[in-house]
Design an enzyme around this catalytic site. Structure first.
Site, PDB file in Angstrom:
ATOM      1  N   THR A 123     -37.178  17.488   1.110  1.00 35.03           N
ATOM      2  CA  THR A 123     -36.483  17.395  -0.174  1.00 35.03           C
ATOM      3  C   THR A 123     -35.548  16.194  -0.104  1.00 35.03           C
ATOM      4  O   THR A 123     -34.504  16.244   0.540  1.00 35.03           O
ATOM      5  CB  THR A 123     -35.695  18.682  -0.461  1.00 35.03           C
ATOM      6  OG1 THR A 123     -36.591  19.795  -0.461  1.00 35.03           O
ATOM      7  CG2 THR A 123     -35.013  18.603  -1.827  1.00 35.03           C
ATOM      8  N   LYS A 145     -26.433  19.411  -0.785  1.00 40.80           N
ATOM      9  CA  LYS A 145     -27.114  18.113  -0.746  1.00 40.80           C
ATOM     10  C   LYS A 145     -28.107  17.982  -1.894  1.00 40.80           C
ATOM     11  O   LYS A 145     -28.179  16.948  -2.573  1.00 40.80           O
ATOM     12  CB  LYS A 145     -27.808  17.952   0.600  1.00 40.80           C
ATOM     13  CG  LYS A 145     -28.632  16.678   0.772  1.00 40.80           C
ATOM     14  CD  LYS A 145     -30.112  16.869   0.463  1.00 40.80           C
ATOM     15  CE  LYS A 145     -30.781  17.846   1.421  1.00 40.80           C
ATOM     16  NZ  LYS A 145     -32.249  17.934   1.157  1.00 40.80           N
ATOM     17  N   LYS A 168     -38.943  19.110  -7.509  1.00 43.12           N
ATOM     18  CA  LYS A 168     -38.342  19.940  -6.465  1.00 43.12           C
ATOM     19  C   LYS A 168     -36.826  20.064  -6.665  1.00 43.12           C
ATOM     20  O   LYS A 168     -36.259  21.166  -6.591  1.00 43.12           O
ATOM     21  CB  LYS A 168     -38.646  19.341  -5.092  1.00 43.12           C
ATOM     22  CG  LYS A 168     -37.846  19.916  -3.929  1.00 43.12           C
ATOM     23  CD  LYS A 168     -38.116  21.384  -3.701  1.00 43.12           C
ATOM     24  CE  LYS A 168     -37.382  21.866  -2.449  1.00 43.12           C
ATOM     25  NZ  LYS A 168     -37.537  23.312  -2.239  1.00 43.12           N
TER      26      LYS A 168
END
Length: 293
Positions: free
Chosen positions: A94, A239, A170
């Site tokens: 990711t 994050k 995502k």
């Protein structure tokens, strides 16, 4: 297929084992060698350098963040410099849209194939080969990777030829998950403070309006207050929200809810709870309501 695999954390180890179970020949590298050695008994070949996994049909990177992916891929002795002429680099991490776009350009510059294929699913889904794969890249190249996706996931969703589109999907999905977690946290805090049993609430909610796995999984964790061990760490969730906001900024899309969730997750991390599961965001709602675990 002959496959290289770099990054054997909770997700990567489970995904790599699925590839072995499906009969693929696996060469693995991990910064902490003990993780790689755990797969040797199942038939994986363990090597000492990332470059040594880059000469088969594909090499998969499954790493924590942009910094790790950039270092392993573009750094000295990294994946791109060692990538075989017919080896596909599948980035399943990711990462930001910006880095994915850069990786696509760098691979194209040296005439190497690159596919972005991040996944939805927690480590238990990875272990069962039940991930959902979001793949983007040249159609023929994605098709070459399908046998690998089938070994790790229950369904693959192919997008267009821009790899960064998969990374944006995502990140968007992870933003929605955090939105649900935060909403569940507030709901459970409200009802707990009135004396309603959280497990009874969970039964009612998931048995009527909210039966989707996302509600049963995270509702169960919140009802049980089971935030350790982490299936997905709060620091990684923070994050991802930061990367979502970066993408929104680049596309001029205001995301006020994402901004609020970012600050709430930052509060949890600042309190020293960064290694808890990201569902521990609900504990902040409980604390704000004067409830204590």
């Amino acid at each position: 297929m002959n496959v290289g695999f770099i990054g054997l954390g909770n997700m990567g180890s489970a995904m790599a084992r699925c590839l072995l179970n499906a009969g693929h020949r696996l060469t693995v590298y991990n910064r902490t060698r003990a993780r790689a050695d755990q797969l040797a008994a199942d038939g994986a070949v363990v090597v000492e350098r990332p470059a040594d996994v880059c000469h088969g049909d594909a090499v998969i990177t499954m790493l924590a963040d942009d910094h790790a992916v950039e270092h392993v891929t573009l750094g000295e002795g990294g994946v791109l410099a060692a990538l075989g002429e017919n080896t596909v680099h599948i980035s399943m991490s990711t990462i930001s849209m910006a880095l994915s776009e850069r990786l696509a350009l760098e691979h194209a510059r040296v005439h190497r194939d690159y596919v972005a294929a991040p996944v939805f699913g927690r480590p238990d889904a990875a272990a069962a080969g039940k991930l959902f794969v979001i793949a983007a890249g040249a159609g023929k190249v994605v098709a070459r990777c399908q046998a690998l996706f089938d070994a790790m996931g229950q369904k693959t969703y192919a997008l267009d030829e821009k790899p960064a589109q998969a990374n944006l999907v995502k990140l968007s999905g992870n933003f929605l998950i955090t939105s649900i977690i935060d909403s569940l946290g507030e709901t459970f805090a409200l009802t707990r403070k009135s004396g309603i049993d959280p497990h009874r609430l969970l039964e009612i909610l998931t048995g009527t309006l909210f039966s989707a796995p996302i509600f049963t999984t995270y509702g169960g964790l919140i009802a049980d207050e089971r935030y350790e061990p982490a299936g997905f760490k709060m620091t990684l969730g923070l994050k991802d929200i930061r990367l979502t906001l970066a993408a929104a900024h680049s596309l001029l899309v205001p995301m006020p809810l994402a901004s609020q969730i970012h600050d709430r997750m930052l509060t949890v991390v600042a309190r020293g709870e960064g290694d808890t599961d990201w569902s521990a965001l609900a504990r902040l709602s409980a604390s704000d309501a004067g409830l204590h675990s």
